[in-house]
Design a protein around this motif. Structure first.
Motif, PDB file in Angstrom:
ATOM      1  N   ARG A  82      -8.465   6.127  -5.883  1.00 22.88           N
ATOM      2  CA  ARG A  82      -7.207   5.392  -5.916  1.00 22.88           C
ATOM      3  C   ARG A  82      -6.071   6.248  -5.365  1.00 22.88           C
ATOM      4  O   ARG A  82      -6.125   7.470  -5.401  1.00 22.88           O
ATOM      5  N   TYR A  86      -3.354   4.474 -11.308  1.00 21.71           N
ATOM      6  CA  TYR A  86      -3.788   3.131 -11.657  1.00 21.71           C
ATOM      7  C   TYR A  86      -2.578   2.207 -11.721  1.00 21.71           C
ATOM      8  O   TYR A  86      -2.075   1.881 -12.785  1.00 21.71           O
ATOM      9  N   GLY A  90      -6.088  -0.221 -13.653  1.00 17.94           N
ATOM     10  CA  GLY A  90      -7.520  -0.024 -13.479  1.00 17.94           C
ATOM     11  C   GLY A  90      -8.251  -1.229 -12.952  1.00 17.94           C
ATOM     12  O   GLY A  90      -9.451  -1.164 -12.684  1.00 17.94           O
TER      13      GLY A  90
END
Length: 942
Positions: A82, A86, A90
């Motif tokens: 990522r 997040y 997530g």
């Protein structure tokens, strides 16, 4: 499709090989590094946004062949798959991937040898022009292109071993039966196994004792990699051609090993038609084949970790044979050896094809600094799974009515079968666009402006048999960026996108988003002339808002009804029956883009004669209007149709710090660097309806671990009766069976809440509180580059900290329920019982785990602070030692260069877990183990 790619690419290669135009070496160096932005480049000084750059040299110092693995841990901006943490808590917060100008492409479709550079776009100004799927960050991949330089042919080959880091350790049949009896006794149940069964474990097929990991797995496998490249060109034609192969064997110790073979092919051609027009044609393909038995990796490892050692004998006779495969009632006639050797095979073939066609226009002789480009792209991805399903016979041990041993035959042996298609899917990815660049300097003023247009369509089909499809993904974007610099020290930039998406009602499909950024090169000021220890100082900031539509499903703005949703009777005698219709989705025509409002502040500084470079960035992001199923929008009496609205919101913020020191002493060059980054996201708005506010998730971290607060162990029956008692009423638990010695004490947290209007004196869901966080708060990396003459050494280390690891899952740590027992079973508390079977105490205090239970939801194995540990680890990710052999050696084989190297990946780990990989505690349990890799190879340049 394969023939199309291979034919065109080979034709291009032949054309290049017969080209006799003598290329002239050119100096590709530039005064200042250029940074790739959407549809253009900008000098590093004029950059107002946040971008990480990974070069081809960085990527080649990894033992992983595909780009998706080689990228990991290289820079602070892209970690754990990522960009900057997040941002959506997530869920669906992976970055957008752009490969040679088109999104909806995969990092796994590109091999590292093909890549020129990777840019990680992190802040809103950097990613704005890529439209409605770019809010989570963008990974921009540029493959290599030809150069106006002498033709160069490169061959690289390496061979390596992958060694499993850790396999889980499970107990044998005797210990399993012993401790399963203990678990049943703890639950008030009768023992299942006689002492005779325990004593006879492993003595014959009637008393099996199978070590599945030892029997079915090897400790290592090997891989091979070969890649060839041709690159060159002249002032008219530039070309790059690449062919590569990667092969790897599986870990199976039984039957034929699974085999993975991947072939990649890429040809990039640029042809200058005249002083204005240059055309380019890129053709790329990757063919990925996996062949082996019919078990998937997950099914195979789940069988290894889930089948108890005494479940069934693999063979009835002493010798392995197709006619002596054993089974048991619980296996339904199956046998893992039979599944791997006699049940047939499966062959999965995946092919990627990528085509780019474009025209570049240089209008500089008409309008100074004006350039333009138009392009079209077309991708195809096909997946086909074929194989044979064969049948085999198994024998189940049993006893006759007279008590004699017998074998019951299950199934028949049928080693023949017809090959059939098991599954298939495809997608078609089309895109096109145009942009105009204007880059001019007027004395103290410099302006860079880009106007762009992009249209993309992704069509996916998932099943040939019923022709089921999903909605085509269509997006459109108009973009504008203007970067202005005064005296090369004051920079301001505007970026805007007018986004269009088919995922919303026609009244809400278009929306304009804007961002602004500034930077200030302080070191260009006169007052910095006397600050000798600072060579360069730049501060920057950006702010803006952009839309995001990838998280939305299609047609959420329509009402939907389900016909034949049950039936009901009517009439005087209830003799008539009508079919019911159910209201299943309430359309919301007001749905619109999820929005990301972002702030980024950064600093770059170089010191000590530019040998030390420091960087620091702080960012905040507010993600609002996230699509949320509004579960409390309708009363239950209405049938509860689903309805989505722009509701949930998350705040994500953090910082990044980098440092790099580079110096040279004689023939010795060295570079030491590292980064530290931290991310944290919280729910600022969350759709929920709880009885008490202390249960709300709104305002909490998105990775919060909810659980129970442990307060030691119950050690005696009196302990159970008195701990937390309200007067004469003992504290009880609604979590599984009754409490006995060996269980963990949980605090009755709900009784401490001021709004909790009654004291229930029961451990239940109201006593769950936040006890930790599941994702690392700190991630750091360290890199070392050393070079002495023609010998170089590179090392990359990486670690994390500031998170909590729950040990209630997988059951490997806890042995709760009716599972295969791991070595942790030896650490469980053992209760003692009186003559009536009541637990009264513990055998001793030599335990670290709660008492065993056959219940999967047993009280002590709910998430709690005792079965949780602070998480941290450090890994030596990569080490590479390379040597460029003397010219006399390479000339002997008619080469310009001969390089040899040895490399290791994931060589060692410092962790709080002794027997599990901290990257993935389920590795080797539900899927492949993690590996340490050692490889060596050569690189020849002609």
């Amino acid at each position: 499709m394969k023939q199309y790619i291979v034919t065109l690419s080979l034709a291009l290669l032949c054309m290049l090989c017969v080209d006799t135009v003598k290329a002239q070496e050119v100096n590709d160096s530039i005064k200042q590094e250029l940074i790739e932005l959407p549809y253009g480049k900008v000098s590093k000084d004029r950059l107002v946004g946040s971008i990480d750059v990974i070069t081809k040299e960085d990527l080649m110092q990894s033992g992983y062949p595909t780009l998706s693995n080689a990228l990991a841990w290289k820079v602070p901006g892209y970690l754990q798959g990522r960009v900057r943490g997040y941002s959506r808590g997530g869920t669906d917060d992976q970055p957008l991937v752009i490969i040679d100008g088109l999104s909806n492409r995969f990092l796994s479709s590109v091999m590292v040898d093909e890549v020129e550079s990777v840019h990680i776009l992190k802040d809103v100004t950097a990613k704005m022009l890529y439209g409605s799927k770019a809010a989570n960050g963008v990974i921009v991949v540029k493959t290599k292109r030809g150069k106006n330089a002498k033709r160069k042919f490169t061959v690289t080959g390496d061979y390596g071993l992958r060694m499993a880091n850790e396999y889980p350790e499970y107990v044998g049949a005797a210990d399993y039966m012993k401790y399963n009896n203990q678990a049943r006794m703890n639950d008030g149940l009768d023992p299942l196994y006689l002492q005779e069964d325990i004593d006879m474990a492993g003595s014959s097929y009637k008393y099996p004792d199978v070590d599945f990991y030892d029997m079915f797995l090897e400790d290592q496998t090997n891989f091979q990699k070969v890649n060839t490249q041709l690159i060159g060109g002249d002032d008219k034609t530039k070309y790059f051609f690449n062919m590569g192969y990667f092969g790897e064997s599986g870990l199976e110790a039984v039957g034929d090993k699974s085999r993975t073979d991947a072939f990649n092919l890429r040809s990039n051609l640029d042809y200058k038609v005249n002083n204005v027009i240059t055309v380019n044609l890129d053709i790329a393909g990757r063919f990925y084949n996996v062949e082996g038995n019919r078990l998937s990796d997950s099914n195979f490892f789940s069988a290894l970790s889930g089948t108890k050692p005494n479940d069934y004998p693999i063979f009835i006779s002493d010798q392995p044979h197709a006619d002596s495969l054993g089974t048991s009632a619980g296996q339904g006639g199956s046998n893992l050896y039979g599944d791997m050797v006699y049940a047939g095979y499966k062959r999965d073939a995946t092919s990627f094809a990528q085509t780019n066609i474009g025209m570049d226009f240089d209008f500089d002789k008409y309008v100074k600094g004006l350039q333009a480009r138009v392009f079209a792209t077309f991708d195809v991805n096909n997946y086909i799974s074929e194989g044979k399903k064969l049948e085999y016979r198994t024998l189940k041990p049993d006893v006759t009515a007279l008590g004699q041993d017998t074998l019951i035959v299950n199934g028949i042996s049928n080693p023949k079968g017809n090959e059939q298609r098991l599954a298939d899917s495809y997608y078609r990815n089309m895109g096109g666009g145009a942009y105009i660049n204007y880059d001019r300097t007027f004395g103290n003023h410099a302006i860079l402006a880009d106007a762009s247009y992009m249209l993309e369509t992704l069509h996916t089909k998932t099943n040939v048999a019923d022709m089921s499809t999903v909605q085509d993904d269509k997006t459109m974007n108009f973009g504008l960026r203007v970067n202005y610099a005064f005296q090369n020290k004051y920079i301001a930039e505007y970026s805007g996108s007018y986004m269009g998406s088919r995922k919303f009602h026609k009244d809400n499909r278009w929306k304009l988003f804007n961002s602004f950024g500034v930077s200030y090169i302080v070191s260009e000021e006169d007052f910095m002339d006397n600050v000798d220890f600072i060579d360069y100082l730049k501060v920057k900031a950006s702010y803006g808002k952009m839309g995001y539509d990838k998280s939305f499903d299609y047609l959420l703005y329509n009402n939907y009804y389900k016909y034949w949703a049950g039936s009901y009777t009517i009439g005087v005698t209830n003799s008539d029956q009508l079919v019911g219709t159910e209201y299943i989705q309430a359309g919301n025509t007001g749905l619109t883009y999820e929005e990301s409002e972002e702030l980024n502040i950064g600093l770059t500084m170089r010191m000590l004669n530019n040998r030390l470079e420091l960087g620091a960035e702080y960012f905040e992001e507010e993600r609002t209007g996230m699509p949320t199923e509004m579960k409390y929008a309708f009363p239950q009496t209405s049938g509860e149709p689903t309805i989505y609205d722009n509701y949930n919101a998350i705040e994500n913020k953090g910082f990044e710090v980098t440092a790099q020191f580079t110096d040279k002493v004689g023939d010795f060059t060295y570079s030491l660097g590292g980064y530290l980054t931290s991310y944290e996201s919280k729910w600022t708005q969350y759709d929920e309806l709880n009885q008490f506010s202390f249960q709300n998730e709104q305002g909490t971290e998105t990775d919060a671990i909810w659980g129970y607060v442990a307060d030691g162990f119950y050690t005696t029956a009196d302990d159970v009766a008195t701990y937390g008692a309200d007067g004469s009423t003992p504290l009880t638990s609604s979590l599984g069976s009754s409490l006995i010695p060996g269980d963990i004490k949980f605090k009755d947290m709900s009784d401490t809440q001021s709004e909790y209007t009654y004291n229930d004196n029961v451990i239940n869901s109201y006593d769950r509180v936040i006890i930790g966080n599941s994702r690392p708060r700190y991630i750091y990396g360290i890199n070392i580059n050393l070079k002495y003459k023609d010998v170089s050494l590179y090392a990359l280390g990486q670690g994390v900290g500031g998170f909590d690891r729950t040990l209630t899952w997988p059951t490997y740590f806890t042995n709760k329920g009716n599972v295969k027992y791991s070595e942790y079973v030896y650490d469980a508390a053992v209760p003692t019982f009186d003559g009536e079977g009541n637990a009264v105490g513990l055998v001793d205090n030599n335990f670290t785990k709660p008492r065993l239970s056959t219940e999967g939801n047993a009280h002590s194995y709910n998430t709690n602070t005792y079965l949780m540990q602070k998480g941290y680890y450090f890994k030596l990710r990569t080490v590479e030692l390379a040597y460029k052999l003397p010219k006399t050696v390479s000339s002997a084989i008619f080469a310009d260069q001969l390089n040899v190297f040895v490399r290791g990946d994931n060589l060692f780990t410092i962790s709080d877990l002794d027997d599990r990989d901290p990257d993935n505690v389920n590795a080797g349990i539900t899927g492949n183990p993690t590996f340490k890799t050692v490889s060596g190879g050569v690189k020849l340049v002609f």
